[in-house]
Write a protein that holds these residues in place. Structure first.
Motif: not given
Length: 318
Positions: A30-33, A59-65, A118-123, A131-132
């Protein structure tokens, strides 16, 4: 001989099991911003995920971390800094993040960049298109006190350098088709946009993008009108007429909306903008075309409010 056969069977079993686990626990990069240290722009670094793609929440929790983990580059700052993610919910390819109250303390430019990161990472996830954001259980508001609605990666198209300072929030009035494809539905869409792009072009882009939220179980379903593959060649306004030039994909019927809905989703939406009275449509620069054997595109069109069914819609309200 029996021992050799048994050993071969065991080895095959191990190999088969290993392949199955790999197939059933697919991982991805993934790309983390991150924000730069001066909060002027965002940049991405590649990250090799460890959670299985089959488990979206994991996966979401991993990216948020990762979004709150300092980067190896000292000039990059984590997007989630000074606040935390309390929880999130997933529904119909949309994620709603509930952030801690400290999020409201971010400076305006930093807040927009943080949202963009956040939006560009999760989408990037196949399961998430929109994302909301909520803060302490309440909808995130803009400076005027209005709710900031759903966001996609395209909400933040040019988000580097000085261009972020050219972003403004706007509310567009768009018209899509109803569930039966024979009436228009008025929709209000709030979004951030780069002021280097004309609002006329922005309207056409958003119509091609289609409705943000669809409820297929509802009689009030809002449907797209224009082929999503359509490319915009040019959009400009002169003497009250908005000239829209699209590529040939516009002529391809891919949705159930009738010809009236396709033409007047464009016309009614664009004439909501000040300074636009009529709309002239061309395909590959050619306007001497009869669209679906019904509409002569060489003639500018005025809005037809009688095609709109009662009741307005707002996208992105939680």
């Amino acid at each position: 001989m029996t021992k050799i056969k048994l050993l071969c069977l065991l080895l095959c079993g191990i190999l088969f099991t290993g392949c199955t686990m790999t197939e059933g626990n697919r991982q991805a990069s993934y790309q983390i911003y991150y924000l730069d240290r001066n909060n002027n722009h965002i940049s991405a670094l590649e990250y090799e995920g460890t959670a299985s793609q089959e488990n979206t929440r994991e996966v979401v929790w991993e990216l948020l971390n990762q979004l709150e983990t300092p980067a190896e580059r000292v000039d990059y700052s984590p997007a989630i800094k000074g606040f935390s993610v309390l929880e999130f919910t997933l529904r119909q390819k949309q994620i709603t993040l509930n952030l801690s109250k400290e999020y409201k303390e971010l400076e305006p430019i930093q807040e927009v960049l943080t949202r963009a990161a956040i939006v560009k990472t999760l989408t990037q996830l196949e399961a998430i298109d929109y994302v909301t954001i909520q803060v302490n259980g309440e909808n995130l508001l803009d400076n005027s006190g209005e709710t900031i609605g759903v966001m996609s990666a395209e909400t933040f198209i040019d988000n580097t350098g000085e261009e972020m300072k050219n972003y403004e929030e706007t509310e567009l009035i768009l018209y899509f088709a109803n569930a039966t494809g024979d009436r228009l539905v008025k929709v209000s869409r709030k979004m951030m946009y780069n002021t280097n792009i004309s609002k006329e072009k922005l309207v056409v882009e958003q119509l091609i993008k289609g409705p943000l939220i669809q409820n297929t179980a509802s009689a009030n379903e809002i449907l797209p009108t224009i082929n999503s593959e359509t490319q915009i060649l040019s959009v400009n306004v002169k003497d009250g007429i908005c000239y829209v030039n699209l590529d040939s994909s516009f002529l391809m019927t891919v949705y159930s909306a009738n010809a009236d809905m396709v033409i007047y989703s464009l016309v009614n939406s664009l004439t909501e903008l000040p300074g636009v009275v009529k709309v002239q449509i061309a395909v590959e620069g050619e306007s001497k075309i009869r669209y679906r054997e019904k509409y002569d595109l060489s003639v500018p069109f005025a809005a037809k409010p009688e095609l709109v069914q009662g009741g307005d819609g707002k996208e992105g309200q939680s």
